[in-house]
Design a protein around this motif. Structure first.
Motif, short mmCIF file in Angstrom:
data_model
loop_
_atom_site.label_atom_id
_atom_site.label_comp_id
_atom_site.label_asym_id
_atom_site.label_seq_id
_atom_site.Cartn_x
_atom_site.Cartn_y
_atom_site.Cartn_z
N ARG A 159 1.23 -1.46 -0.27
CA ARG A 159 -0.27 -0.43 -0.29
C ARG A 159 1.34 1.16 -0.01
O ARG A 159 0.06 2.58 -0.32
CB ARG A 159 -0.68 -0.28 1.19
N ASN A 160 2.14 0.68 0.16
CA ASN A 160 2.75 2.16 0.27
C ASN A 160 3.64 2.54 -1.27
O ASN A 160 4.44 1.42 -1.35
CB ASN A 160 3.89 1.92 1.53
N ASP A 161 3.13 3.55 -1.46
CA ASP A 161 3.98 3.18 -3.03
C ASP A 161 5.64 3.65 -2.94
O ASP A 161 5.83 3.75 -3.84
CB ASP A 161 3.12 4.83 -3.57
N THR A 162 5.98 4.32 -2.55
CA THR A 162 7.62 4.50 -1.97
C THR A 162 8.22 3.21 -1.89
O THR A 162 9.00 3.92 -2.57
CB THR A 162 7.48 6.04 -0.81
N GLU A 163 7.63 2.69 -1.88
CA GLU A 163 8.21 1.67 -1.38
C GLU A 163 8.64 0.48 -2.87
O GLU A 163 9.66 -0.11 -3.26
CB GLU A 163 7.79 0.38 -0.97
N THR A 164 7.59 1.42 -4.04
CA THR A 164 7.82 0.64 -5.22
C THR A 164 8.87 1.71 -6.46
O THR A 164 9.70 1.54 -7.29
CB THR A 164 6.56 1.08 -6.68
N ILE A 165 9.79 2.69 -5.56
CA ILE A 165 10.52 3.32 -6.56
C ILE A 165 12.31 2.02 -5.73
O ILE A 165 12.23 2.32 -4.63
CB ILE A 165 10.87 4.69 -5.47
N PHE A 166 12.59 2.58 -7.21
CA PHE A 166 14.02 2.64 -7.07
C PHE A 166 14.88 3.22 -5.36
O PHE A 166 14.77 4.26 -5.86
CB PHE A 166 15.12 2.50 -8.10
N TRP A 167 15.78 2.01 -4.90
CA TRP A 167 16.26 2.28 -3.91
C TRP A 167 17.26 3.75 -3.60
O TRP A 167 17.93 3.86 -4.56
CB TRP A 167 16.89 1.48 -3.32
N GLY A 168 16.71 4.93 -2.95
CA GLY A 168 17.34 6.26 -3.20
C GLY A 168 17.26 7.23 -4.36
O GLY A 168 17.22 8.27 -4.59
N LYS A 169 15.86 6.81 -5.14
CA LYS A 169 15.23 7.93 -5.98
C LYS A 169 14.13 8.94 -5.61
O LYS A 169 13.82 7.70 -4.71
CB LYS A 169 15.51 7.24 -7.49
N SER A 170 13.21 9.05 -5.93
CA SER A 170 12.71 9.94 -5.69
C SER A 170 11.35 9.99 -6.70
O SER A 170 10.16 10.31 -5.76
CB SER A 170 12.62 10.82 -4.62
N VAL A 171 11.74 9.36 -7.64
CA VAL A 171 10.22 9.38 -8.96
C VAL A 171 10.85 8.18 -9.27
O VAL A 171 11.30 7.66 -10.16
CB VAL A 171 10.82 11.06 -9.52
N CYS A 172 9.41 7.81 -10.06
CA CYS A 172 9.35 6.59 -10.61
C CYS A 172 8.11 6.90 -11.70
O CYS A 172 7.63 7.52 -11.75
CB CYS A 172 9.86 5.55 -9.87
N VAL A 173 8.87 6.04 -12.61
CA VAL A 173 7.73 5.95 -13.88
C VAL A 173 7.03 4.53 -14.42
O VAL A 173 8.23 3.98 -14.87
CB VAL A 173 7.64 7.04 -14.99
N ILE A 174 6.05 4.34 -15.29
CA ILE A 174 5.79 3.51 -15.68
C ILE A 174 4.77 3.11 -16.87
O ILE A 174 3.78 4.20 -16.24
CB ILE A 174 4.63 2.59 -14.54
N SER A 175 5.88 3.39 -17.67
CA SER A 175 4.44 3.88 -18.73
C SER A 175 4.53 2.36 -20.05
O SER A 175 4.99 2.10 -19.60
CB SER A 175 4.44 4.74 -19.71
N GLY A 176 3.47 2.81 -21.06
CA GLY A 176 3.25 1.37 -21.71
C GLY A 176 2.06 1.69 -22.87
O GLY A 176 0.97 3.05 -22.56
N ARG A 177 2.33 0.51 -23.99
CA ARG A 177 1.42 0.90 -25.44
C ARG A 177 0.84 0.19 -24.97
O ARG A 177 0.75 -0.91 -25.05
CB ARG A 177 2.49 1.13 -26.07
N VAL A 178 -1.00 0.18 -24.88
CA VAL A 178 -2.38 -0.55 -24.59
C VAL A 178 -2.41 -0.41 -25.64
O VAL A 178 -3.25 0.60 -26.73
CB VAL A 178 -2.59 -0.60 -23.71
#
Lengths: 197, 396
Positions: free
Chosen positions: B55-74
């Protein structure tokens, strides 16, 4: 980073709602460039407003003295009272220029998790006010969220036995909006509150 | 629907990743703790705007970084969409965009629907009723995004009401105060109940069918929704709300003594029986596995029925647990119609699967194409490997 006085000023601005560090710094530097008398006037206005405003003894709206401007206005319709959560909601209702009755400010909404029940709101004052008065209709204009609805239900239960007509403001589609963009919840509420044409 | 391309930046252990996928089967091979499940998580996240692991979104961010992006073409029946979620842990914001237009969450979800199958899914049968309620709620959320808002609203009213019930015995609340929450609670409960009952009915039909195929007609699966609300007419929300309101009133003394709301969707059960016996108590480990597989196949068909398109199937580490027959039946069920992502460590079985699509090797946050087959035009091994290095599809 900044000299003490500027840092203190920035910190003062930071206490205001909606102001972040960047805006606070911008405001502080703007103040430094303002003429001295304007700054003094602003400071006086702040202190004066804080000192002189109090709550209206009757309705709970902001006022100077015992009664607010609305409660002092005798040309208004004494038969109708509109219940709102906050004093700023009075302002919003007044902008419509449609409502000519009086107001009653509750000072919040019922929320057990925050420890707010009817005793924490200005419900007793409302009941006292209605007892033996000429009020025939009470309009409930609390917010259309969970707490606002519960508060409205509560007030309806308490006040209906007094023989006063209790109504709830309608909620539904915003005027000027397209039907297709309305969300399901709003639309179903609007449908519920439909009326004969 | 198809996920054609995926781009990740600073998601879990992926610094930067850009891959194209096969329209049928994508095998993600690799040792443990290399990022296979992270990859599935990112696909599910891209569709639902939420992680299935935390439930904690920040866990999904690469260690030591503050911004993450997921994108895709559907690719969907309605056309192609570029979905993107950007997470900023310092600003505490999550931005959803579709084709570079900023969206609200409920407007964003539904463009890429995924069905996840993990070893934990056995809890669906084995675990407590809350697991099965969650399963049902998730299915409804996938096809009707505003259902989630109603669930949140319901939980909120429930917490407020329970607080009053708790303090009633200490004379700190009155019956009238409690009752002023009942009307909104019953309205909200009615909305949830109606949707759940309809979904449970559909899922029952589909799961029975799938289960019969999986067991060769030997066992009879039945899924039924048991409500704490004594309702008869489940399609009429207004009547349903009235019944709930009345039942709340008659249960008052009991609720006050226990300090909780005893009635409503939060107490209901989705019961599963095999040959009329409760699967939770009587089913063997193997029977449970088959049951879960049937539920998952039912999910695929349910979503197809509600939205007109098959979702994307994410299959985490469970393929190896199935026997030959079930494996074959699963492949038949998805047979080129459902884009599937399968992870695993076992090389042989997975490479066999590669005959139907692409095989990727996941190693320390890098993904490399190792084999490619079939319907992907011009996608030989070299091209698959080369695609990884493409430039970012979404540079903004």
């Amino acid at each position: 980073m900044y000299p003490g006085t500027i840092a203190r000023l920035i910190e003062a601005f930071l206490k205001l709602p909606g102001i972040g560090p960047k805006t606070a710094a911008r405001l502080a530097f703007f103040v430094l460039k303002m003429p001295r008398e304007e700054v003094a006037g602003m400071a006086r206005a702040l202190v004066e407003a804080r000192d002189k405003t109090s709550y209206c003894k009757l309705c709970g709206n902001y006022c100077e003295g015992e009664r607010c401007v609305i409660c002092r206005d005798v040309r208004r319709d004494q038969a109708v009272v509109c219940v709102v959560q906050e004093a700023r909601d009075v302002l919003a209702m007044e902008k419509t220029r449609e409502f000519r009755g009086y107001y009653h400010v509750l000072g919040g909404a019922i929320s057990p998790l925050d420890g707010i029940g009817p005793e924490q709101l200005r419900v007793r004052e409302l009941l006292e006010r209605l007892g033996g008065s000429q009020v025939r209709e009470l309009i409930l204009a609390t917010n259309p969220n969970v707490e606002g609805e519960a508060t409205a239900h509560y007030l309806a239960k308490v006040i209906k036995p007094l023989g006063v007509r209790v109504t709830r403001i309608a909620h539904g589609l915003p005027v000027g909006a397209d039907l297709e963009y309305a969300d399901e919840v709003t639309l179903s509420r609007a449908l519920e509150g439909r009326r004969e044409m | 629907m198809l996920l054609q391309e995926l781009y990740l930046a600073n998601f879990r252990n992926f610094r930067e990743l850009n891959i194209s996928f096969h329209p049928k089967i994508n095998v993600l091979m690799g040792e443990n703790a290399q990022g296979k499940t992270n990859l599935l998580e990112s696909i599910s996240y891209l569709g639902s705007g939420r992680s299935f692991r935390t439930r904690n979104d920040t866990e999904t961010i690469f260690w030591g970084k503050s911004v993450c992006v997921i994108s895709g073409r559907v690719l969907r029946a309605g056309g192609e969409n570029r979905l993107k979620i950007a997470l900023d842990s310092t600003e505490r914001v999550k931005k959803y965009t579709v084709d570079r237009v900023l969206k609200e969450r409920h407007d964003y979800t539904g463009k890429l629907i995924t069905v996840l199958f993990t070893p934990d899914d056995l809890q669906l049968v084995k675990g407590g009723p809350q697991n099965r309620r969650k399963y049902l709620d998730e299915e409804v959320c996938k096809v009707s995004p505003l259902y989630e808002a109603e669930l949140t609203r319901y939980q909120h009213i429930l917490r407020q009401r329970n607080q009053l019930l708790r303090i009633y015995s200490k004379k700190q609340s009155s019956r009238m105060e409690i009752e002023c929450w009942d009307e909104e609670l019953s309205k909200s409960a009615a909305v949830i109940l109606r949707k759940r009952v309809a979904a449970a009915h559909r899922l029952n039909l589909l799961a029975r069918l799938a289960h019969r195929r999986l067991t060769g007609g030997g066992e009879n699966l039945e899924i039924s929704y048991f409500s704490t609300v004594p309702f008869v007419e489940k399609n009429d929300e207004k009547k349903l709300a009235e019944v709930i309101l009345a039942s709340l009133a008659s249960n008052f003394a009991k609720e006050v003594s226990l300090g909780v709301t005893l009635l409503g969707p939060h107490r209901d059960e989705l019961q599963m029986t095999l040959n009329n016996r409760d699967a939770r108590q009587y089913a063997s480990q193997g029977q449970m596995r088959t049951l879960v597989l049937a539920l998952k196949l039912a999910e695929l068909e349910y979503i197809k029925g509600e939205t007109g398109e098959f979702p994307v199937l994410l299959y985490d580490d469970v393929f190896s647990e199935l026997d030959e027959t079930r494996r074959r039946l699963l492949l038949e069920a998805i047979d080129g119609r459902v884009q599937t992502f399968i992870t695993g460590t076992e090389v042989k079985n997975l490479l066999d699967l590669g005959r139907y699509g692409d095989v990727f090797r996941v190693k320390r946050g890098e993904v490399e194409g190792v084999a490619s087959h079939g319907a992907n035009p011009g996608a030989d091994v070299a091209a698959t490997a080369g695609r990884k290095k493409n430039k970012r599809p979404d540079a903004d």
